[in-house]
Design a protein around this motif. Structure first.
Motif, PDB file in Angstrom:
ATOM      1  N   HIS A  22       1.016  -1.162   0.373  1.00  0.00           N
ATOM      2  CA  HIS A  22       0.315  -0.170  -0.141  1.00  0.00           C
ATOM      3  C   HIS A  22       1.023   1.413   0.011  1.00  0.00           C
ATOM      4  O   HIS A  22       1.842   1.230   0.695  1.00  0.00           O
ATOM      5  CB  HIS A  22      -0.929   0.103   1.458  1.00  0.00           C
ATOM      6  N   PRO A  23       0.586   1.942  -0.598  1.00  0.00           N
ATOM      7  CA  PRO A  23       1.299   3.542  -0.785  1.00  0.00           C
ATOM      8  C   PRO A  23       1.457   4.011   0.855  1.00  0.00           C
ATOM      9  O   PRO A  23       2.804   4.936   0.621  1.00  0.00           O
ATOM     10  CB  PRO A  23       0.436   4.432  -1.858  1.00  0.00           C
ATOM     11  N   PHE A  24       0.429   3.555   1.346  1.00  0.00           N
ATOM     12  CA  PHE A  24       0.666   4.715   2.345  1.00  0.00           C
ATOM     13  C   PHE A  24       1.982   4.030   3.358  1.00  0.00           C
ATOM     14  O   PHE A  24       2.645   4.379   4.093  1.00  0.00           O
ATOM     15  CB  PHE A  24      -0.884   4.791   3.357  1.00  0.00           C
ATOM     16  N   GLN A  25       1.556   2.727   3.754  1.00  0.00           N
ATOM     17  CA  GLN A  25       2.484   1.765   3.772  1.00  0.00           C
ATOM     18  C   GLN A  25       4.005   2.369   3.745  1.00  0.00           C
ATOM     19  O   GLN A  25       4.679   2.544   4.808  1.00  0.00           O
ATOM     20  CB  GLN A  25       2.132   0.389   3.807  1.00  0.00           C
ATOM     21  N   LEU A  26       3.925   2.262   2.402  1.00  0.00           N
ATOM     22  CA  LEU A  26       5.555   2.265   2.574  1.00  0.00           C
ATOM     23  C   LEU A  26       6.031   3.891   2.212  1.00  0.00           C
ATOM     24  O   LEU A  26       6.917   3.884   2.516  1.00  0.00           O
ATOM     25  CB  LEU A  26       5.435   2.706   0.385  1.00  0.00           C
ATOM     26  N   MET A  27       5.000   5.047   2.374  1.00  0.00           N
ATOM     27  CA  MET A  27       5.389   6.215   2.410  1.00  0.00           C
ATOM     28  C   MET A  27       5.300   6.517   4.058  1.00  0.00           C
ATOM     29  O   MET A  27       7.212   6.713   4.255  1.00  0.00           O
ATOM     30  CB  MET A  27       4.510   7.002   2.026  1.00  0.00           C
ATOM     31  N   LEU A  28       5.146   5.340   4.223  1.00  0.00           N
ATOM     32  CA  LEU A  28       5.293   5.558   6.309  1.00  0.00           C
ATOM     33  C   LEU A  28       7.048   5.198   6.923  1.00  0.00           C
ATOM     34  O   LEU A  28       7.405   5.300   7.447  1.00  0.00           O
ATOM     35  CB  LEU A  28       3.828   4.426   6.826  1.00  0.00           C
ATOM     36  N   GLN A  29       7.325   3.522   5.751  1.00  0.00           N
ATOM     37  CA  GLN A  29       8.389   2.734   6.690  1.00  0.00           C
ATOM     38  C   GLN A  29       9.930   4.233   4.955  1.00  0.00           C
ATOM     39  O   GLN A  29      10.454   3.879   5.816  1.00  0.00           O
ATOM     40  CB  GLN A  29       8.133   2.131   5.957  1.00  0.00           C
ATOM     41  N   ASN A  30       9.179   4.660   4.152  1.00  0.00           N
ATOM     42  CA  ASN A  30      10.510   5.475   3.721  1.00  0.00           C
ATOM     43  C   ASN A  30      10.811   6.960   4.299  1.00  0.00           C
ATOM     44  O   ASN A  30      11.335   7.564   3.840  1.00  0.00           O
ATOM     45  CB  ASN A  30      10.034   5.391   2.319  1.00  0.00           C
ATOM     46  N   GLY A  31      10.190   7.114   5.506  1.00  0.00           N
ATOM     47  CA  GLY A  31      10.089   8.560   5.797  1.00  0.00           C
ATOM     48  C   GLY A  31       9.467   9.544   5.397  1.00  0.00           C
ATOM     49  O   GLY A  31       9.928  10.787   5.713  1.00  0.00           O
ATOM     50  N   GLU A  32       8.327   9.043   4.501  1.00  0.00           N
ATOM     51  CA  GLU A  32       7.996  10.553   3.631  1.00  0.00           C
ATOM     52  C   GLU A  32       6.773  10.991   4.448  1.00  0.00           C
ATOM     53  O   GLU A  32       5.845  12.098   3.509  1.00  0.00           O
ATOM     54  CB  GLU A  32       7.813   9.755   2.389  1.00  0.00           C
ATOM     55  N   LEU A  33       6.231  10.758   5.408  1.00  0.00           N
ATOM     56  CA  LEU A  33       5.012  11.072   6.164  1.00  0.00           C
ATOM     57  C   LEU A  33       5.371  12.542   7.300  1.00  0.00           C
ATOM     58  O   LEU A  33       6.593  12.207   7.252  1.00  0.00           O
ATOM     59  CB  LEU A  33       4.145  10.156   6.795  1.00  0.00           C
ATOM     60  N   ASP A  34       4.956  12.846   7.119  1.00  0.00           N
ATOM     61  CA  ASP A  34       5.083  14.055   8.132  1.00  0.00           C
ATOM     62  C   ASP A  34       4.449  13.756   9.502  1.00  0.00           C
ATOM     63  O   ASP A  34       3.854  12.373   9.752  1.00  0.00           O
ATOM     64  CB  ASP A  34       4.692  15.728   7.785  1.00  0.00           C
TER      65      ASP A  34
END
Lengths: 246, 246
Positions: A22-34
């Motif tokens: 899931h894109p949100f999961q990928l962003m979470l683990q890649n440090g792309e969320l604020d």
């Protein structure tokens, strides 16, 4: 299908539909969320954690063999602990503490997204209303969770300065608990899903559960990345969006 | 609160949280969706239509007064008709026919979004599991539906050349059915919600139902406007997204 054939098919479903993609999961683990987006994730996911022992208790209530109930009971111990201040739910609250939420707000679940609530309730109802075989099969997403937990923990520690080993205390025990639970559930399913209709039901149960996890992340993505927070939910700052219950 | 005070509060909740404010609804009526997005809306909303008589039957099963059951029964007649080929569900299928879907795909509901399924099921479960007063109160969104139906029909006819009066046959009877049903439900609620806790429960039930409708549109928005169609759902063309049940 043989038991091995069924297991291979279940692993294939996980590969395609588990939320490690899931894109949100990928962003979470890649440090792309604020920080706001990570907070939204922790706040919403609390509801899932809090309902897991409820679905496990309703499943145990239908296990007629004491041996199986004893084994399944370890899941309740993992989540609820042996004493106040212990267990997985408590450790999840350490995460929401660390992210600056009042426990009262988190535990009331009044600020979560309706999409989170409906998905989690769908899971609870599924386990309560479907056959025991389907209920057990729906827990098989844990076959795939160790990988995502490992990546998530290391990624979050690396990328977010507001996250520490201590706030992620929930995840470490899960690395051993989840595979143990998944192996037991898998051996039950391998043994009891012999007929074609049973095997179809088992695969559908795993797909359903993947849908639950995926839909929870879709709701977070839509609200807190795309900016469409629904009426009544946490506004990403200190309150609830207009239209909330006063 | 007096009955008038409660009614005013319920109308305020509708003003703030009913889906007439939802971006997807506004785009639908303003002609800003493409055919694919309108198709996705009709396909997913079918599941809601199909489950309405089921929630109404479960509500009727708890009405002890024959007079009330007779009145509530008109809702089943509206949706299921008096004979094959009649009723609201059948008229909804005229819409999906007009939009080029095979009835088998629509009626199987296998191509809908999990977010749609979970929201609709949450409504069915709510009506079945909560108090009769809350179950009836959750139908009060119909107080607000005539306005949105009128705007939706005229907007869709004006803007979309793939939409005709005939394909929108579902909506015309709703303009008289919904206000009649809403008035009855409102008078029940006004009469039976006297205590503060009952009035709170009624307001929460209406908020819950607004959340159901809002979340259905959020799921459509995320999948078919923002482009995040989940595994297994209709791909917007002729099939299902990878990861679907074979």
């Amino acid at each position: 299908m043989t038991a091995d054939g069924l297991e291979a098919r279940l692993r294939e479903i996980g590969e395609q539909r588990y939320h490690h993609r899931h894109p949100f999961q990928l962003m979470l683990q890649n440090g792309e969320l604020d920080r706001r987006q990570v907070r939204a994730w922790a706040l919403n996911r609390y509801y899932y954690q809090a309902m897991i022992p409820i679905k496990d208790a309703s499943l145990m209530a239908r296990l007629e063999d004491p041996e199986w109930r004893r084994e399944w009971r370890t899941r309740l111990v993992d989540h609820d602990g042996e004493a106040p201040g212990e267990g997985g739910i408590e450790r999840w609250l350490k995460l929401t503490d660390g992210l600056g939420f009042e426990r009262e707000l988190v535990q009331s679940t009044r600020a979560i997204l309706p999409g989170t609530r409906f998905a989690v309730e769908a899971y609870v109802h599924f386990v309560r209303d479907r056959s025991l075989l389907e209920a057990i099969a729906s827990s098989l997403t844990e076959l795939f969770s160790p990988k995502v937990i490992g990546t998530r923990v290391s990624g979050m520690l690396e990328h977010y300065d507001f996250i520490s080993e201590e706030t992620l205390a929930y995840f470490r025990p899960r690395l051993t608990q989840a595979p143990r639970d998944a192996e037991r559930a898998l051996s039950y399913v391998r043994e009891h899903a012999r007929r074609a209709d049973q095997q179809q039901a088992v695969m559908a149960a795993l797909e359903f559960k993947c849908d639950v996890l995926w839909t929870m992340l879709d709701a977070l993505h839509h609200a807190y990345i795309d900016g469409h927070v629904p009426p009544g939910a946490w506004d990403g700052e200190s309150g609830l969006v207009a239209g909330a219950t006063p």
